[in-house]
Design a protein around this motif. Structure first.
Motif, PDB file in Angstrom:
ATOM      1  N   GLN A 151       1.165  -0.995  -0.428  1.00  0.00           N
ATOM      2  CA  GLN A 151       0.021   0.096   0.032  1.00  0.00           C
ATOM      3  C   GLN A 151       0.933   1.354  -0.216  1.00  0.00           C
ATOM      4  O   GLN A 151       1.520   1.137   0.603  1.00  0.00           O
ATOM      5  CB  GLN A 151      -0.878  -0.043   1.305  1.00  0.00           C
ATOM      6  CG  GLN A 151      -2.222   1.757   1.270  1.00  0.00           C
ATOM      7  CD  GLN A 151      -2.712   1.355   2.455  1.00  0.00           C
ATOM      8  OE1 GLN A 151      -3.642   0.064   2.827  1.00  0.00           O
ATOM      9  NE2 GLN A 151      -2.787   2.405   3.199  1.00  0.00           N
ATOM     10  N   GLY A 152       0.306   2.151  -0.787  1.00  0.00           N
ATOM     11  CA  GLY A 152       1.024   3.501  -1.125  1.00  0.00           C
ATOM     12  C   GLY A 152       0.919   4.269  -0.199  1.00  0.00           C
ATOM     13  O   GLY A 152      -0.256   4.641   0.652  1.00  0.00           O
ATOM     14  N   PRO A 153       1.924   5.195   0.184  1.00  0.00           N
ATOM     15  CA  PRO A 153       1.065   6.506   0.383  1.00  0.00           C
ATOM     16  C   PRO A 153      -0.290   6.854   0.135  1.00  0.00           C
ATOM     17  O   PRO A 153      -0.658   7.889   1.383  1.00  0.00           O
ATOM     18  CB  PRO A 153       2.050   7.713   0.666  1.00  0.00           C
ATOM     19  CG  PRO A 153       3.247   6.265   0.453  1.00  0.00           C
ATOM     20  CD  PRO A 153       2.760   5.783  -0.860  1.00  0.00           C
ATOM     21  N   ASP A 154      -0.334   7.718  -0.703  1.00  0.00           N
ATOM     22  CA  ASP A 154      -1.612   7.849  -0.815  1.00  0.00           C
ATOM     23  C   ASP A 154      -3.094   6.584  -1.113  1.00  0.00           C
ATOM     24  O   ASP A 154      -3.847   7.523  -1.626  1.00  0.00           O
ATOM     25  CB  ASP A 154      -1.618   7.531  -2.212  1.00  0.00           C
ATOM     26  CG  ASP A 154      -1.011   6.714  -3.929  1.00  0.00           C
ATOM     27  OD1 ASP A 154      -0.692   5.682  -3.396  1.00  0.00           O
ATOM     28  OD2 ASP A 154      -1.339   6.432  -4.640  1.00  0.00           O
ATOM     29  N   GLY A 155      -2.567   5.391   0.339  1.00  0.00           N
ATOM     30  CA  GLY A 155      -3.844   4.621   0.107  1.00  0.00           C
ATOM     31  C   GLY A 155      -4.097   3.600  -0.501  1.00  0.00           C
ATOM     32  O   GLY A 155      -5.123   3.153  -0.957  1.00  0.00           O
ATOM     33  N   LEU A 156      -3.545   3.633  -2.127  1.00  0.00           N
ATOM     34  CA  LEU A 156      -4.187   2.497  -2.829  1.00  0.00           C
ATOM     35  C   LEU A 156      -2.448   2.071  -3.015  1.00  0.00           C
ATOM     36  O   LEU A 156      -1.464   1.650  -2.312  1.00  0.00           O
ATOM     37  CB  LEU A 156      -3.622   3.517  -4.819  1.00  0.00           C
ATOM     38  CG  LEU A 156      -4.664   4.739  -4.564  1.00  0.00           C
ATOM     39  CD1 LEU A 156      -3.849   5.051  -6.120  1.00  0.00           C
ATOM     40  CD2 LEU A 156      -5.766   3.901  -4.294  1.00  0.00           C
ATOM     41  N   LEU A 157      -2.414   0.493  -3.746  1.00  0.00           N
ATOM     42  CA  LEU A 157      -2.404  -1.147  -3.596  1.00  0.00           C
ATOM     43  C   LEU A 157      -1.062  -0.627  -5.283  1.00  0.00           C
ATOM     44  O   LEU A 157      -1.642  -0.268  -5.410  1.00  0.00           O
ATOM     45  CB  LEU A 157      -3.468  -1.849  -4.078  1.00  0.00           C
ATOM     46  CG  LEU A 157      -3.954  -2.244  -2.653  1.00  0.00           C
ATOM     47  CD1 LEU A 157      -4.918  -3.515  -2.480  1.00  0.00           C
ATOM     48  CD2 LEU A 157      -3.012  -2.333  -1.601  1.00  0.00           C
ATOM     49  N   TYR A 158      -0.363  -0.764  -5.115  1.00  0.00           N
ATOM     50  CA  TYR A 158       1.225  -0.925  -6.160  1.00  0.00           C
ATOM     51  C   TYR A 158       1.259  -2.794  -5.670  1.00  0.00           C
ATOM     52  O   TYR A 158       1.047  -3.260  -5.307  1.00  0.00           O
ATOM     53  CB  TYR A 158       2.301  -0.045  -5.874  1.00  0.00           C
ATOM     54  CG  TYR A 158       1.516   1.426  -6.273  1.00  0.00           C
ATOM     55  CD1 TYR A 158       1.538   2.124  -7.310  1.00  0.00           C
ATOM     56  CD2 TYR A 158       0.569   1.703  -5.261  1.00  0.00           C
ATOM     57  CE1 TYR A 158       1.556   3.117  -7.305  1.00  0.00           C
ATOM     58  CE2 TYR A 158       0.392   3.151  -5.330  1.00  0.00           C
ATOM     59  CZ  TYR A 158       0.388   4.010  -6.255  1.00  0.00           C
ATOM     60  OH  TYR A 158       0.685   5.136  -6.571  1.00  0.00           O
ATOM     61  N   VAL A 159       1.321  -3.523  -7.313  1.00  0.00           N
ATOM     62  CA  VAL A 159       2.460  -4.730  -7.076  1.00  0.00           C
ATOM     63  C   VAL A 159       3.157  -4.178  -8.330  1.00  0.00           C
ATOM     64  O   VAL A 159       3.200  -3.590  -9.273  1.00  0.00           O
ATOM     65  CB  VAL A 159       1.209  -5.451  -7.960  1.00  0.00           C
ATOM     66  CG1 VAL A 159      -0.793  -5.400  -7.289  1.00  0.00           C
ATOM     67  CG2 VAL A 159       0.236  -4.930  -9.699  1.00  0.00           C
TER      68      VAL A 159
ATOM     69  N   LEU B  88       5.925  -2.312 -12.597  1.00  0.00           N
ATOM     70  CA  LEU B  88       4.916  -1.240 -11.406  1.00  0.00           C
ATOM     71  C   LEU B  88       3.651  -1.123 -11.779  1.00  0.00           C
ATOM     72  O   LEU B  88       3.680  -0.295 -12.427  1.00  0.00           O
ATOM     73  CB  LEU B  88       6.267  -0.211 -11.244  1.00  0.00           C
ATOM     74  CG  LEU B  88       5.106   0.313  -9.393  1.00  0.00           C
ATOM     75  CD1 LEU B  88       5.193  -0.820  -8.218  1.00  0.00           C
ATOM     76  CD2 LEU B  88       6.395   1.059  -9.299  1.00  0.00           C
ATOM     77  N   ILE B  89       2.664  -2.128 -11.344  1.00  0.00           N
ATOM     78  CA  ILE B  89       0.855  -1.292 -11.375  1.00  0.00           C
ATOM     79  C   ILE B  89       0.642  -1.101 -10.413  1.00  0.00           C
ATOM     80  O   ILE B  89       0.606  -1.776  -9.247  1.00  0.00           O
ATOM     81  CB  ILE B  89       0.248  -2.949 -11.705  1.00  0.00           C
ATOM     82  CG1 ILE B  89       1.464  -3.555 -13.692  1.00  0.00           C
ATOM     83  CG2 ILE B  89      -0.813  -2.260 -12.123  1.00  0.00           C
ATOM     84  CD1 ILE B  89       1.114  -4.890 -13.919  1.00  0.00           C
ATOM     85  N   ARG B  90      -0.373  -0.503 -10.847  1.00  0.00           N
ATOM     86  CA  ARG B  90      -0.936   0.803  -9.857  1.00  0.00           C
ATOM     87  C   ARG B  90      -2.424   0.261  -9.459  1.00  0.00           C
ATOM     88  O   ARG B  90      -3.433   0.285 -11.289  1.00  0.00           O
ATOM     89  CB  ARG B  90      -0.994   2.507  -9.403  1.00  0.00           C
ATOM     90  CG  ARG B  90      -1.842   2.667  -8.853  1.00  0.00           C
ATOM     91  CD  ARG B  90      -1.764   4.552  -8.755  1.00  0.00           C
ATOM     92  NE  ARG B  90      -2.545   5.398  -9.610  1.00  0.00           N
ATOM     93  CZ  ARG B  90      -1.162   6.058 -10.774  1.00  0.00           C
ATOM     94  NH1 ARG B  90      -0.540   5.650 -10.429  1.00  0.00           N
ATOM     95  NH2 ARG B  90      -2.698   6.027 -11.962  1.00  0.00           N
TER      96      ARG B  90
END
Length: 358
Positions: free
Chosen positions: A336-344, A353-355
């Motif tokens: 989980q990024g600082p923006d609250g979104l998931l990254y894989v 790198l995918i959001r």
């Protein structure tokens, strides 16, 4: 561009994958830098900075020698909780010796102000003993609330029985201070027959770990053929490998006595049969995908190429949902990024790198 928090989604819907960066060679881990930048490791021994527009920077100089081959290489990376003040980065990798053996090592360094190099690299832990194997390094790092570091350590495949012995670091999770010293409250401090860094034991090969909402360390680990596990770790406990397992030998046949329970050994919170080959693990603490997803656990699958969204209730898994199931790419890391979104991260020669965009 800084990390931007947006309003939460009103309803939970399947997110769409947005490629942030591509052209990565077998990426293994992603960490988050200020101003929307990313720090990514490639297993072949490279660490790179990705800018907010997705431009992949050159390899950072300053890394120690890495034993690349099999499952070994440059593996996990995290940034210090106080990175803005100290610019400190922690990374783990397969460390070679002069006789063809290797083991998992944990190092720290400062990322230069211009993000162009690593300065002052210092190895703060080396797994003992080193083994002539290219498999099962473990190597996920988690910073605890008290500032200590957890590191998962594989059994090195050929030495699985050592996971049940406390005089070595094979098949263990360790806990150390950021200077490499041993915290006085580690469970085996003062025992002559045990390595003092050990936090838990009886593990096979963990490639995912994260702090849970309960403040404890959660981890996933690869089973053999079947029997991948989720474990919630408690200091000093034995998690059973290879005495108990829900898996079997490759090609069939029981492991040891073929039992799944034994006195003094912990049961997993959850296990998978068949194996999904789990790698990468994070809890979602934001409402960016709707409130129903908050508190869910997300785990990557190398074998089937999906992200497993896991619903928990009362400390038990009550439902699983596959995301990115049609992507066809091995999922190596989930954060989980600082923006609250998931990254894989996808584990490919042309990795991405995918959001996950709501």
């Amino acid at each position: 561009m800084a990390w931007a928090q947006a309003k939460p989604a009103t309803t939970p819907v399947a997110p769409r994958p947005v490629v942030v960066a591509s052209g990565l060679e077998n990426p293994w881990a992603v960490a988050f830098l200020p101003s929307g930048r990313f720090l990514v490791t490639e297993r072949l021994g490279r660490m790179r900075v990705i800018d907010p527009e997705g431009k992949v920077g050159p390899p950072l100089p300053g890394l120690p020698k890495v034993a690349v081959g099999g499952q070994g290489g440059l593996l996990d990376v995290i940034v210090d909780r106080d990175f803005a003040a100290n610019r400190m980065v922690y990374f783990c990798y397969s460390e070679p010796d002069t006789e063809g053996r290797s083991g998992t090592a944990l190092a720290k360094a400062q990322l230069s102000v211009d993000r162009a190099r690593l300065d002052g690299v210092q190895v703060i832990f080396s797994q003992s003993p080193k083994v002539a194997s290219r498999n099962h390094f473990g190597c996920r790092i988690v910073e605890a609330p008290d500032g200590t570091l957890y590191l998962t350590l594989g059994d090195r495949f050929s030495r699985k029985d050592d996971a049940q012995k406390l005089d070595n670091h094979l098949g263990k999770v360790i806990r150390i201070a950021k200077d490499g010293t041993v915290p006085a409250d580690n469970p085996f401090v003062g025992r002559a027959d045990a390595q003092p860094q050990i936090w838990t034991w009886g593990h096979r090969n963990s490639q995912g770990a994260t702090l849970g909402p309960d403040g404890r360390l959660w981890m996933i680990e690869h089973g053999p053929q079947g029997g991948d596990e989720i474990n919630v770790l408690q200091a000093g406990r034995n998690y059973g490998w290879p005495v108990i397992t829900y898996g079997e030998n490759y090609g069939g046949g029981k492991i040891g006595d073929g039992i799944t329970a034994y006195d003094g050994m912990e049961q997993p919170l959850h296990y998978w049969v068949p194996s999904i080959a789990p790698s990468g693990m994070t809890f979602l603490t934001s409402d960016r995908y709707g409130r129903a997803w908050r508190g869910n656990l997300f785990v990557g699958s190398l074998k089937f190429g999906f992200v497993d969204r896991i619903e928990l209730q009362g400390g038990k898994v009550v439902a699983e949902h596959r995301l990115l199931a049609d992507g066809g790419a091995r999922i190596r890391d989930v954060r989980q990024g600082p923006d609250g979104l998931l990254y894989v991260l996808t584990d490919q020669s042309n990795g991405q790198l995918i959001r996950l965009q709501p």
